[in-house]
Design a protein around this motif. Structure first.
Motif, PDB file in Angstrom:
ATOM      1  N   GLU A 157     -13.610  -3.207   9.705  1.00  8.45           N
ATOM      2  CA  GLU A 157     -12.567  -2.324  10.225  1.00  8.45           C
ATOM      3  C   GLU A 157     -11.173  -2.893  10.046  1.00  8.45           C
ATOM      4  OE1 GLU A 157     -13.423  -0.942  14.180  1.00  8.45           O
ATOM      5  OE2 GLU A 157     -15.516  -0.507  13.680  1.00  8.45           O
ATOM      6  N   ARG A 158     -11.070  -4.203   9.861  1.00  9.54           N
ATOM      7  CA  ARG A 158      -9.746  -4.782   9.625  1.00  9.54           C
ATOM      8  C   ARG A 158      -9.121  -4.265   8.339  1.00  9.54           C
ATOM      9  NH1 ARG A 158     -11.953  -9.538  12.133  1.00  9.54           N
ATOM     10  NH2 ARG A 158     -12.765 -10.310  10.145  1.00  9.54           N
ATOM     11  N   SER A 159      -9.948  -3.805   7.411  1.00  7.46           N
ATOM     12  CA  SER A 159      -9.400  -3.296   6.146  1.00  7.46           C
ATOM     13  C   SER A 159      -9.225  -1.778   6.150  1.00  7.46           C
ATOM     14  CB  SER A 159     -10.312  -3.690   4.972  1.00  7.46           C
ATOM     15  OG  SER A 159     -11.540  -2.981   5.027  1.00  7.46           O
ATOM     16  N   PHE A 160      -9.662  -1.078   7.217  1.00  2.00           N
ATOM     17  CA  PHE A 160      -9.487   0.372   7.287  1.00  2.00           C
ATOM     18  C   PHE A 160      -7.992   0.696   7.417  1.00  2.00           C
ATOM     19  CE2 PHE A 160     -13.898   1.568   9.225  1.00  2.00           C
ATOM     20  CZ  PHE A 160     -14.508   1.022   8.115  1.00  2.00           C
ATOM     21  N   ILE A 161      -7.563   1.768   6.811  1.00  5.60           N
ATOM     22  CA  ILE A 161      -6.167   2.174   6.934  1.00  5.60           C
ATOM     23  C   ILE A 161      -5.932   2.775   8.322  1.00  5.60           C
ATOM     24  CG2 ILE A 161      -6.048   2.634   4.448  1.00  5.60           C
ATOM     25  CD1 ILE A 161      -5.931   5.644   5.179  1.00  5.60           C
ATOM     26  N   ARG A 177      -2.956   3.564  -2.386  1.00 11.18           N
ATOM     27  CA  ARG A 177      -2.435   2.536  -3.284  1.00 11.18           C
ATOM     28  C   ARG A 177      -2.240   3.020  -4.718  1.00 11.18           C
ATOM     29  NH1 ARG A 177      -5.814  -2.972  -1.652  1.00 11.18           N
ATOM     30  NH2 ARG A 177      -5.215  -3.014   0.557  1.00 11.18           N
ATOM     31  N   THR A 178      -3.194   3.819  -5.206  1.00 13.84           N
ATOM     32  CA  THR A 178      -3.115   4.274  -6.602  1.00 13.84           C
ATOM     33  C   THR A 178      -2.350   5.587  -6.711  1.00 13.84           C
ATOM     34  OG1 THR A 178      -5.221   3.178  -7.090  1.00 13.84           O
ATOM     35  CG2 THR A 178      -4.448   4.843  -8.653  1.00 13.84           C
ATOM     36  N   LEU A 179      -2.758   6.575  -5.908  1.00 16.17           N
ATOM     37  CA  LEU A 179      -2.069   7.866  -5.953  1.00 16.17           C
ATOM     38  C   LEU A 179      -0.752   7.835  -5.184  1.00 16.17           C
ATOM     39  CD1 LEU A 179      -5.070  10.328  -5.498  1.00 16.17           C
ATOM     40  CD2 LEU A 179      -4.116   9.362  -7.605  1.00 16.17           C
ATOM     41  N   LYS A 180      -0.629   6.864  -4.260  1.00 13.96           N
ATOM     42  CA  LYS A 180       0.604   6.667  -3.481  1.00 13.96           C
ATOM     43  C   LYS A 180       1.024   7.931  -2.736  1.00 13.96           C
ATOM     44  CE  LYS A 180       2.220   2.963  -6.528  1.00 13.96           C
ATOM     45  NZ  LYS A 180       1.686   1.942  -5.626  1.00 13.96           N
ATOM     46  N   VAL A 181       0.052   8.524  -2.038  1.00  9.57           N
ATOM     47  CA  VAL A 181       0.325   9.691  -1.200  1.00  9.57           C
ATOM     48  C   VAL A 181       0.740   9.181   0.176  1.00  9.57           C
ATOM     49  CG1 VAL A 181      -0.631  11.775  -0.160  1.00  9.57           C
ATOM     50  CG2 VAL A 181      -1.329  11.093  -2.468  1.00  9.57           C
ATOM     51  N   PRO A 182       1.972   9.421   0.612  1.00  9.66           N
ATOM     52  CA  PRO A 182       2.415   8.844   1.891  1.00  9.66           C
ATOM     53  C   PRO A 182       1.810   9.533   3.112  1.00  9.66           C
ATOM     54  CG  PRO A 182       4.161  10.160   0.901  1.00  9.66           C
ATOM     55  CD  PRO A 182       3.067  10.098  -0.110  1.00  9.66           C
ATOM     56  N   ALA A 183       1.579  10.835   3.022  1.00  4.46           N
ATOM     57  CA  ALA A 183       1.071  11.589   4.172  1.00  4.46           C
ATOM     58  C   ALA A 183      -0.389  11.954   3.919  1.00  4.46           C
ATOM     59  CB  ALA A 183       1.911  12.852   4.391  1.00  4.46           C
ATOM     60  N   TYR A 184      -1.274  11.180   4.519  1.00  4.00           N
ATOM     61  CA  TYR A 184      -2.708  11.337   4.271  1.00  4.00           C
ATOM     62  C   TYR A 184      -3.462  10.913   5.512  1.00  4.00           C
ATOM     63  CZ  TYR A 184      -7.375   9.848   2.614  1.00  4.00           C
ATOM     64  OH  TYR A 184      -8.727   9.656   2.456  1.00  4.00           O
ATOM     65  N   LEU A 185      -4.532  11.637   5.833  1.00  5.76           N
ATOM     66  CA  LEU A 185      -5.406  11.227   6.927  1.00  5.76           C
ATOM     67  C   LEU A 185      -6.822  11.658   6.617  1.00  5.76           C
ATOM     68  CD1 LEU A 185      -6.269  13.862   8.903  1.00  5.76           C
ATOM     69  CD2 LEU A 185      -3.879  13.675   9.546  1.00  5.76           C
ATOM     70  N   ARG A 186      -7.776  10.956   7.253  1.00  7.63           N
ATOM     71  CA  ARG A 186      -9.194  11.282   7.065  1.00  7.63           C
ATOM     72  C   ARG A 186      -9.938  11.159   8.384  1.00  7.63           C
ATOM     73  NH1 ARG A 186     -13.983   8.403   5.932  1.00  7.63           N
ATOM     74  NH2 ARG A 186     -12.850   6.441   5.693  1.00  7.63           N
ATOM     75  N   TYR A 187     -10.777  12.151   8.652  1.00  2.00           N
ATOM     76  CA  TYR A 187     -11.719  12.081   9.756  1.00  2.00           C
ATOM     77  C   TYR A 187     -13.107  12.314   9.160  1.00  2.00           C
ATOM     78  CZ  TYR A 187     -13.762  12.392  14.363  1.00  2.00           C
ATOM     79  OH  TYR A 187     -14.518  12.144  15.484  1.00  2.00           O
ATOM     80  N   MET A 188     -13.853  11.222   8.981  1.00  2.00           N
ATOM     81  CA  MET A 188     -15.148  11.229   8.317  1.00  2.00           C
ATOM     82  C   MET A 188     -14.989  11.766   6.897  1.00  2.00           C
ATOM     83  SD  MET A 188     -18.043   9.897   8.929  1.00  2.00           S
ATOM     84  CE  MET A 188     -18.169   9.734  10.696  1.00  2.00           C
TER      85      MET A 188
END
Length: 332
Positions: A99-103, A223-234
């Motif tokens: 989890e330390r590497s999760f965004i 990091r690659t696509l460099k999308v600043p506004a992004y979120l994920r739930y599952m």
């Protein structure tokens, strides 16, 4: 500094670790008959479980399967209590390492995150961007490949007994989709789940692994696509921006990455770029720039909670109602 590396089988299978896991498993559930029965002789149950783990005799029990309609038909799999304890102890041991590497904007199965915070982030970006691209994965849990998931675990775990335990737990979960009940459902009758694939909808390990499996996607998008506004739930993830064509290009790059790296496919019914001025539905709520309103799913789940007051207990019910109230008051 820890004297033993994270992922130690000796540590996660110790009696103190199993007891802490049991306390977590029974929290807010002590009135349920199966939990109460186990609790009457918890010491003996945990000692037997610890011995089975230590001598290599532990094998997960078959899942208890139920078909629910919410309103979509789902196959829900409940692990045995002893298996829940093992899964909880395992995740308590290895979870923090991953989890330390999760965004920051991955919200599922994480302390201090959750659906309410995901909703508020979604609302904030809806107000600050012109377009959104909401995506989800087709048959996500049934499509998770065990070998790929095992590779994600093995990348950081060095204890062979911990890895062997993970293999047994993954195999027991995959067996759910080979059951007669699963094969009788139209979703799996027409497209059977291959052996070596699938995590059940139920159990700590399944949900946490579902969050881990797409962690690589989060880093690809940021990091690659460099999308600043992004979120994920599952497996529900949304990209926001002011350039429609850039979001469409990102969608195709994500589609390619999912197939190449995880053998997953996007749901073709939910892949259009839409203006944020148009209201949308996210995690059961209707979201617009003016605020949040409960959607059909949220209303249905709130009614279910009210009907389950005896099973949930007043403390858990009150906590759930406060969460609903907090989200719905976030307007303007």
């Amino acid at each position: 500094m820890r004297s033993v590396a994270a992922g130690s089988f000796t540590r996660l299978s110790s009696l103190p670790a199993l007891w802490r896991a049991w306390i977590a498993c029974r929290r807010n559930k002590r009135r349920r008959p199966r939990i109460a029965a186990f609790d009457l002789d918890a010491d003996s149950h945990l000692i037997r479980l610890q011995r089975a783990l230590a001598n290599g005799a532990y094998q997960p029990a078959p899942y208890h399967l139920t078909v629910v309609h919410d309103p979509k038909t789902r196959l829900v799999a409940a692990p045995a209590i002893a298996d829940r304890i093992v899964q909880r102890a395992l995740l308590d041991e290895i979870g923090p390492t991953y989890e330390r590497s999760f965004i920051d904007h991955s919200y599922a199965c994480r302390t201090g995150r959750g659906p309410q915070r995901a909703l508020l982030a979604y609302l904030g970006w809806t107000r600050r961007n012109r377009y959104r691209l909401s995506l989800d994965v087709r048959h996500y849990f049934a499509s998770i490949d065990h070998a790929t998931l095992y590779g994600l675990f093995a990348h950081r775990l060095g204890d062979p007994r911990t890895l062997a335990l993970l293999q047994r737990l993954l195999a027991a979960g995959g067996a759910v989709y080979q059951s007669p009940l699963a094969r009788s459902l139209p979703e799996f009758a027409d497209a059977p789940v291959a052996t070596g694939c699938g995590l059940p909808l139920g159990g700590y390990l399944s949900h946490w692994s579902g969050a881990l499996y797409l962690d690589g996607l989060d880093h690809f998008v940021k990091r690659t696509l460099k999308v600043p506004a992004y979120l994920r739930y599952m497996d529900d993830f949304t990209l926001f921006g002011d350039d429609r064509s850039a979001l469409e290009e990102a969608r195709e790059a994500i589609r390619e990455w999912l197939w190449r790296e995880r053998r997953l496919q996007l749901n073709p019914r939910h892949d259009a770029v839409e203006p944020t001025a148009q209201p949308s539905t996210f995690l059961g709520y209707r979201v617009s720039r003016s605020g949040l309103l409960p959607g059909p799913k949220a209303k249905r789940r709130l009614k279910q909670r009210l009907r389950q007051v005896d099973a949930l207990g007043t403390e858990r019910l009150a906590r759930g109602l406060r969460a609903y109230r907090g989200v719905l008051l976030t307007l303007g």
